[in-house]
Structure formats: C-alpha cells, structure tokens
Design an enzyme around this catalytic site. Structure first.
Site, PDB file in Angstrom:
ATOM      1  N   PRO A   1       0.480  -1.015  -0.318  1.00 46.18           N
ATOM      2  CA  PRO A   1       0.495  -0.534   0.187  1.00 46.18           C
ATOM      3  C   PRO A   1       0.998   1.459   0.113  1.00 46.18           C
ATOM      4  O   PRO A   1       2.070   1.067   0.250  1.00 46.18           O
ATOM      5  CB  PRO A   1      -0.891   0.534   0.845  1.00 46.18           C
ATOM      6  CG  PRO A   1      -0.848  -1.432   1.800  1.00 46.18           C
ATOM      7  CD  PRO A   1       0.536  -1.894   1.060  1.00 46.18           C
ATOM      8  N   ARG A   2       0.198   2.317  -0.549  1.00 48.50           N
ATOM      9  CA  ARG A   2       0.645   3.639  -0.585  1.00 48.50           C
ATOM     10  C   ARG A   2       1.663   4.399   0.601  1.00 48.50           C
ATOM     11  O   ARG A   2       2.716   4.996   0.174  1.00 48.50           O
ATOM     12  CB  ARG A   2      -0.473   4.393  -0.729  1.00 48.50           C
ATOM     13  CG  ARG A   2      -0.826   4.411  -2.330  1.00 48.50           C
ATOM     14  CD  ARG A   2      -1.942   5.186  -2.190  1.00 48.50           C
ATOM     15  NE  ARG A   2      -2.602   5.454  -4.580  1.00 48.50           N
ATOM     16  CZ  ARG A   2      -2.555   6.098  -5.116  1.00 48.50           C
ATOM     17  NH1 ARG A   2      -3.887   7.256  -4.222  1.00 48.50           N
ATOM     18  NH2 ARG A   2      -3.558   5.399  -5.730  1.00 48.50           N
ATOM     19  N   ASP A   3       1.274   4.445   2.354  1.00 48.39           N
ATOM     20  CA  ASP A   3       1.799   4.779   3.420  1.00 48.39           C
ATOM     21  C   ASP A   3       3.247   3.672   2.984  1.00 48.39           C
ATOM     22  O   ASP A   3       4.073   4.031   3.621  1.00 48.39           O
ATOM     23  CB  ASP A   3       1.314   4.434   4.199  1.00 48.39           C
ATOM     24  CG  ASP A   3       0.274   3.046   4.879  1.00 48.39           C
ATOM     25  OD1 ASP A   3       0.127   2.464   3.838  1.00 48.39           O
ATOM     26  OD2 ASP A   3       0.607   2.568   5.841  1.00 48.39           O
TER      27      ASP A   3
END
Lengths: 250, 669
Positions: free
Chosen positions: B339-341
């Site tokens: 995921p992006r984080d």
C-alpha cells in the site's frame, strides 16, 4: 534566462485592452510556462500592481483550464501539449514572447487572458449524454461486449479536454473538432447509438447558435490539439449529421 | 454542544444486511413533493456531480456550485489509475466481503465497518452505471471489461481507462448533469465559491456564495446543503491537488458546528515526479498502476549513488546485483504492490539513508525494463516469432507498455525531459489525498442537521490510509447510490416547509461577515503576497507534519503556524478589488482557512500517540521501522468541535467497533 513578455491586458469584457510589456529575469528551464507566469505575478504583486489573470487549475494537462495564445499558437510551440505542460526549456535567453487570450467570437474575454468558454457547456447540454437514469439498476456492464477497436476509438475521442485550442487555432473559429469528439464517443458505443441522430442534430444546431464558424478542412485544429483528437471525428460527425438530417422527421 | 454525544446512527443487524434493511425502512418523499424541495450541492467532482445528477433525476431542485468555469474541470478529472469494484469478472476470488476486508485493513482499522461494507456492496453498480453512460473503460479482445490490480490487494478488481480513469468517470457524471441541466432540474453556478453556510432554526438552510466574475455576494437557500468540495492537500502548498483545490467549504461548516474528523490522516502518494526547484507550483503524480509493471530500486553502493548524482553513471549501467529492490526485499508477499503508506515510507527511508538518485537526494527509480522484456517475449510468442532478437522483443514489449501507460510516460517525458521507456523514471512521495474530513454519520450527515458531506470532503471510508482506486469508488458511491437515499429520509420532514426565504437575519448576518472579510483583504495593503504565506505554511507542514511526525516537531509546528497566521492577518497584501474577478482575493480567503486547518491538523497528529496509515509518528514505530498502532487507546475517530481558535478545539471520540474483522497487525511481508 531573461525574457520580455508582451501580454494582453484587458480589465473586463467592455474594456478595449492592449499589449503591455513586462520583463522577467532568472527564469529556470525546468519551470513550466505557468510557473514563469507565477514569477511575473509575484513581481507585480510586490510592486502593488494587479497580477495578470489567467485560467489554470490541475497543472497536469488534463483539466483543460489553461489556455493562452503563445507567440500566435494556442498552448504554445510544442505539439500535443497544454500550456501547463509547456516548459521554459523550449525558449531562449532574451526571447520576446507574445501572450494573448484565445481568440474567437464565441469565447469572449472576461479579463486579461481569461476567456468565457461556457458555450462548450451549452453545446453539451444539447445532447452530450446518454439518457439513462442514475439509479444503478442498469444491466450488468459485461452484458454488451464492445469490440476493443471500437472501445479504443471511443476512448480516443473521449480524451478531449475541452480546452478550446481547436477553436482558437481555426481561421473560422469553428468548434467542429470539439463537438465531433463528443458525438463520436457516443456514436461509437452501442449505448449511445439509440439517440445518435438526435444528438448530432441538436449539438450541431447549438454549436451554430453559439456563433462558432464552419469547418473548411484546414486541419489547424488537429495540429494544435493537445490531446491529438483526430480529424476523422469531424468526418464521422458529418456522416452522423447527414444521415440524421435525411432519416429523422422534424 | 458541551454534552454532545456523537451518534454514528449505524443501523442494527448483521453487517451484510444493514444497508438493505436500512433502505427498506427509511422514509420516502412523494415524487410530487420533491418538486418543492431545493438542495444545494457545493463542488461538482465525482461526488458532487453524481449527487447533483441523481438528486435532480429523483425530482429535487438542485443548485450546483463550482469554482471552475465548468463542472467538467473538477480535480477528480486528474485521477489516473482506476476504480475498484467487486465484480469478480476475473474469477480470482473477489467478493464484496474481500473488498470490504481489504479496505478496512488497508485503512489500518481506522474506518467505520458499516460504511465500508456499504461501499463494497454498491461498487459493482457503479461500473454498470458508468458503462451505461458511455464511459469507455478498457476492454480485452473479447469485448469484455479489462481489470488490473493495485497496491494493497491480491486480486484484479480495478477498472480503468488507460491512465485517465478519473477524467472518463468525471465526464460520465458531468454528462448525467448535462441531461439534468438541459431539463432545468439543475441550476448550475459556475465560477462561484461558497464562502459561508447559513443555519436557520438549527438546520442548514443555505449558503453565501461569491460570483467570481463580478465579485457579487449572493444568497442561496435550500432545504439541505451537500458539501462535496474535495480534500485539503493544498495545506502543504505543494501537492498533487489542483491549484484551486481548497478547504473553504468544509472549514466554513466546521466553524458553524460540523465536526472535523481525523485531520492528520493524509495520504502521501509514493509515485510522484520529484520536486526540482523552489519556484515549483505543484507536484505531478504518476499513477500507482505503474507499480504493476515497474520495479522500484536504488543503487546498493554509495559510490554508484554519487556517480549517478554527478552524472558520471547512468542507471541503466548499474548491474542487476548492484541494485537494491528494497520493496521486494522487505515485503516479499506484496513486493512493489504494498500500500501507498508503506511504499512511501520505504522510499523516504532509503533517501534519508543517502541513497536518493537525483540532485536533491529525494528520488528513487521506477524501472520498466523487466516488464518490457517480459511482455516482449510474450508478444513474440503470440506472433510466432521464435527467434526474435532482443531488439525486436524490446520493441514489442515497449508497445505493450505504451498501450497501457502511454499518456503517463508522455507526461513524465515532458516534465523531466527524459525518456522513461529507455531510462528508469525518478519518483518520490508527495501529498495526495486527505482521508480526514468532515465527520458524518451513516447517513453522510454532518453534526449540523441538513448539512451533508460526501466524497473526499468527508472522513468516512478510508480510515488512516486510502488504497489506490478507492477514492473514485467512494465519490461515485456516495453521489449516485448512498446520499440519494439518506437525504430523502431527512427531507421527508420538509415537504410542508415551502421555499426558504433569503431575507432572514441569518442570511443577513452571514453575508455581512463574508463581506467584512473580503473588504479587509483588499484594504489591508500589507507587504507580502498570499503565496508568501502559503509557501511558509506548506514548508512547516511538510517538514513537521508530513510523512513522519514527532512530538517535538508537532509542538513546534503549532507555534509556528500560529505565528504565520498572526503575521498573515497583519501583513498580507491583496491587489485589486472585491467587486471584480480577482484570483488573488480568492487565494487569500482559501489560505486564511488553510492557516487555521493546518494548526488543527498538527494538533490532531500530536494527540494521536500511535502510528497508523497516513499518520506516522517517529516515536511510535517497531524496531524494523514499521508503524506501531495502538488499538487499545486509539481505535477511534477523532472528531473536533470548533470553539474559536484551533487550539481551543474540543475532541469528541467515536469509538470504532470491529465486529466482523479481527484487528490485526497490518503486515504485507
């Protein structure tokens, strides 16, 4: 680099307007054209002058807000580029750059470099939609297969960002490329076919009412279109319009 | 509101049945009565556009407002990668439950289960609806819809239209609006900005708007007001948001009583074009979908890093064994699709350790060479070329990549002046989407009766982190399929109300306060431009309230933001008049709001003593640098009540209950 900017200033729609010269210095080649305009405006604000008004928003080449006639070309010298994606590396130290609003009767100037492009919206109100309600109770999306080639062509037409460069580049200020892209997108898809004839007639009628000129196949619109919308769309629109005129009752 | 109790109004019953049984029981408005009810929609992106069209379709009188010259230019148009839907067309095991599960897990267990489940339930309808409207999604050669996968999930559920999915979906919603504008059911107010909310008898009954062309201040009344004005990422000055994206509508309703939830949750998108200089006005995103085919790396050896920065070495000259594919190394299960984080922090970690590959040391490579060769070989097989040369294979593979991401590669080349087909892209994280926003209950109503918030403007569905291709889904779900039901339940009490007059003292007072503020700006004759303050605020936000936060940094940030705000109200300079088209004045009102929001943002980050999703506190991390969540003390929504200065804001907690999903450490290893 240091540049001389010759910019169209016009207080409002009634004002006569005219070119005013400005100097900007230490412009980096990595800047976008609009960032160069930001530098100018910061300079003007700091000297208590009103900054130059221009339309811009996403600065990613997709919203279609930015306009500007740069040295006589909509969106400037690069092909396939919006003004926000034009970079100063395309210019040289000492250049004189003419910056003017898009020119067309159907795009009246609001202020400085901002023009009113709501005529495009009104053309779309006349039929740029499929008459389906938004209940979500539509049939399953895969129930109507669409040949990839058709879907791709519809997509290509649908990539028009509605910036109006086609109109601004046309000697007749014709909106045919824009309108044809809309008509094509729907005409190429099975969902849009049902109303295709009505759509073509209504949108063309509205286009004429707005004061856009006719198409004389010069092709400047295609050359200046930042999204590469093809003239084939105009041919398709003409076919749609002709067949609509022949087959539907008034 | 001293003893105000937050009530999320989540319906009783099993999770999977909540939405269906809710819809069966709500009050409806007779079609004839809908004609006498007005609704204001502020913002016309995916959420506002789809809501306006649907409410008009149902029969309400809709007044829609946008600051752009046309609804078609709303910033949803810039979304690239795609929209999720649990259609399971690929037969790879997708379901409503799995989409629900991935979204709650992806959000680091900080979203409301019932809302997310509803989102998953209606996701399939969105695709059906959009296809019926003529949205040209990508198709395979059999004529059926194509899918791709996105970060944080293991199925292919993302529908897309090349790298311009947002554009096509927005044009779909806009076309639905056009139909209603033509029928006279939507009155469209382009180039108008909402500057205040009007509350009459405790209910939202209208707005004060400024006509941005003439400067005229207008009163507009309605039986309900819907805020769909997007996110507040521009608090950082540099972000992937459009230049005009602002928090004003949300902030104004906050000041009138709507709680602001989780302001500190901001998504840092891992694949943006790196910053190149101080003059820069915005950051440009490269779609996350590129991570399907791109491998992310930095050099293993510091010598190579130095040689690259000094221009003595090209990335293509670094041998495979000297590259650190750090996502594949750290997260073998998800690799480049974490995921992006997680991807953003991993890039920051490498760059902080000195391995950044551009002049500023803030860039990593996104490399397509392996994918080009893989696709090329596949194409050679398909075309019966048994002994294809490497050159031919690369040509064939390049074509495949071009058809998938052509417009993104072109955009990159224009900005950076390098060809990403032959040399790896340079990317770095940037502020993108804000998960925080106006607190809403299950009905999407704020704490002000009759005032709703939808799409990115509300806080509800993404928790502390938003998975890719989820924002478009939420915007359209709220606008097409959720709000039209929930608002009807509220409006069913308004069928006898009649038109709301705009000459009441409440309208008068709201208009006067707006005018006073505008007059202040044009008369102040200070010494600094609006951007001067916005950039200062942005720098503090990025340095101290950005990708990583600490107690000390946040405490400093709060003091510094206060000081800037004080200076702004003393020394800001806004040329021109208020009764004219004046972009500087527009900016001034927006930055004034950002200067308050920024402080609340930092205050919220300071209050949350844990790391989760888009909120990473350096003081709360595991030994190997992963986020350390605290479910015992922080599994709540932080909803702030306005009490004057942001520092006086009062915290209300909505405790989150996870009945259908077990709270687990989020691992992508």
């Amino acid at each position: 680099m240091d540049l001389t900017l010759k910019i169209w200033r016009q207080k409002n729609a009634e004002d006569k307007g005219g070119i005013v010269d400005y100097k900007v210095t230490e412009i980096s080649d990595h800047m976008s054209f609009l960032e160069m305009m930001d530098v100018l405006n910061e300079q003007l604000i700091n000297t208590g002058e009103e900054p130059v008004a221009f339309d811009h928003d996403c600065r990613e080449g997709i919203c279609g807000s930015c306009s500007l006639h740069i040295n006589g070309e909509p969106h400037g010298p690069d092909s396939g580029t919006t003004t926000c994606q034009l970079h100063m590396r395309r210019f040289n130290d000492g250049d004189e750059i003419y910056i003017e609003p898009f020119r067309a009767k159907a795009f009246p100037v609001i202020k400085d470099l901002i023009v009113d492009r709501t005529s495009f919206d009104r053309i779309q109100h006349a039929g740029a939609y499929i008459s389906v309600n938004t209940s979500g109770n539509t049939q399953d999306a895969n129930s109507i297969p669409i040949p990839k080639a058709d879907a791709d062509m519809a997509f290509d037409a649908a990539t028009c960002i509605g910036c109006g460069a086609c109109v601004a580049s046309c000697k007749n200020a014709s909106a045919m490329l824009f309108v044809s892209a809309k008509i094509s997108q729907f005409a190429l898809l099975p969902q849009g076919k049902v109303e295709a004839a009505e759509r073509a007639k209504n949108m063309v009628t509205q286009m004429d009412l707005e004061g856009f000129g006719n198409c004389t196949n010069t092709g400047a619109c295609e050359v200046e279109c930042p999204k590469g919308i093809s003239l084939e769309n105009i041919a398709r629109m003409n076919r749609e319009y002709l067949s609509a005129s022949l087959t539907t009752a008034e | 509101m001293a003893n105000f109790k937050l009530d999320a109004k989540v319906p009783e019953g099993p999770l999977a049945d909540k939405w269906t049984s809710y819809k069966d029981k709500i009050n409806l408005v007779n079609p004839a009565n809908k004609r006498s009810i007005d609704v204001i929609v502020v913002g016309t992106g995916l959420a506002g556009g789809s809501a306006a069209a649907t409410l008009a379709e149902l029969g309400y009188n809709v007044k829609a407002f946008c600051y752009q010259d046309s609804p078609r230019r709303a910033h949803s148009i810039a979304a690239q990668g795609g929209i999720n839907a649990a259609k399971n067309y690929q037969g790879d095991g997708d379901s409503n439950y799995r989409l629900f599960y991935d979204t709650v897990k992806g959000g680091d267990y900080r979203s409301r289960e019932a809302n997310v489940h509803r989102l998953a339930e209606v996701s399939g309808n969105i695709i059906d609806q959009c296809v019926a409207q003529g949205v040209p999604f990508a198709r395979d050669y059999g004529g059926l819809l194509d899918n791709r996968s996105f970060g944080g999930v293991l199925v292919s559920r993302t529908f897309y239209a090349k790298g311009q999915t947002g554009q096509q979906l927005l044009l779909g919603a806009y076309s639905a609006m056009n139909r209603q504008i033509a029928r006279g059911k939507i009155q469209m107010y382009n180039r108008h900005e909402m500057l205040d909310l009007v509350i009459v008898g405790g209910k939202a009954r209208g707005i004060i708007a400024r006509n941005l062309i003439t400067g005229e201040i207008e009163r507009h009344s309605a039986h309900a007001v819907v805020i769909a004005s997007g996110g507040y990422g521009n608090v950082y000055f540099l972000s992937t948001n459009a230049m005009g994206s602002n928090v004003t509508a949300g902030w104004k309703i906050h000041k009138k009583g709507a709680f602001f939830a989780n302001p500190c949750y901001t998504q840092i998108h891992p694949t943006c074009i790196p910053r190149s200089g101080d003059y820069q006005s915005k950051l440009t995103l490269m779609s996350e979908s590129l991570r399907n085919d791109g491998r992310i790396w930095v050099p293993k050896n510091m010598d190579d890093v130095m040689a690259i920065r000094e221009g003595r070495l090209k990335p293509t000259e670094i041998a495979e064994e000297n590259r650190d594919y750090y996502l594949e190394r750290r997260y073998p299960a998800f690799g480049n699709l974490v995921p992006r984080d997680v991807a953003s922090r991993a890039a920051k970690e490498r760059c902080d350790a000195g391995y950044g590959v551009n002049k500023t040391g803030e860039a990593v490579y996104l490399d397509f060479k392996a994918a080009i060769e893989r696709y090329g070989k596949e194409q050679a097989m398909i075309h019966g070329l048994k002994d294809a040369s490497l050159e031919k294979i690369i040509d064939l593979g390049t074509e495949v990549i071009r058809s998938k991401y052509g417009n993104l590669f072109q955009m990159y080349e224009k900005i950076v002046d390098e060809d990403p087909y032959t040399t790896p892209m340079m990317i770095y994280p940037a502020t993108h989407y804000t998960m925080g926003g106006i607190w809403v209950d299950y009905n999407l109503m704020t704490t002000i009766p009759g005032c709703y918030a939808i799409g990115e403007a509300n806080f509800s569905d993404h928790g502390a982190n938003r998975l890719g291709a989820s924002a478009l889904m939420q915007g359209l779900a709220d606008g097409y399929f959720v709000l039209p039901y929930t608002i009807g339940h509220y409006l069913s009490d308004d069928i006898r109300t009649g038109p709301i007059p705009t000459d009441s003292p409440e309208f008068e007072a709201a208009e006067n306060s707006v005018k006073e503020k505008l007059d202040f700006f044009v008369n102040n004759k200070g010494t600094h431009s609006v951007d001067y303050y916005h950039k200062k605020l942005g720098k503090i936000m990025w340095d101290k309230v950005g990708m990583a936060r600490s107690k000390e940094g946040l405490t400093e940030a709060i003091a510094e933001i206060k000081a800037i705000r004080k200076d702004f109200w003393k020394n800001v300079s806004v040329p021109g008049d208020s009764n004219d088209l004046n972009p500087e004045l527009e900016k001034a009102t927006r930055v004034a709001d950002f200067l308050e929001l920024g402080e609340l943002f930092a205050k919220d980050a300071l209050e949350r003593n844990e790391s989760c999703g888009g909120h990473f506190r350096e003081d709360y991390q595991t030994e190997d640098g992963e986020a350390l969540r605290d479910d015992v003390n922080y599994a709540y929504v932080a909803a702030w009540e306005y009490k004057g200065e942001p520092s006086d804001a009062v915290l209300h907690k909505e405790e989150l209950e996870f009945k259908d999903i077990e709270l687990k450490t989020r691992s992508y290893k």
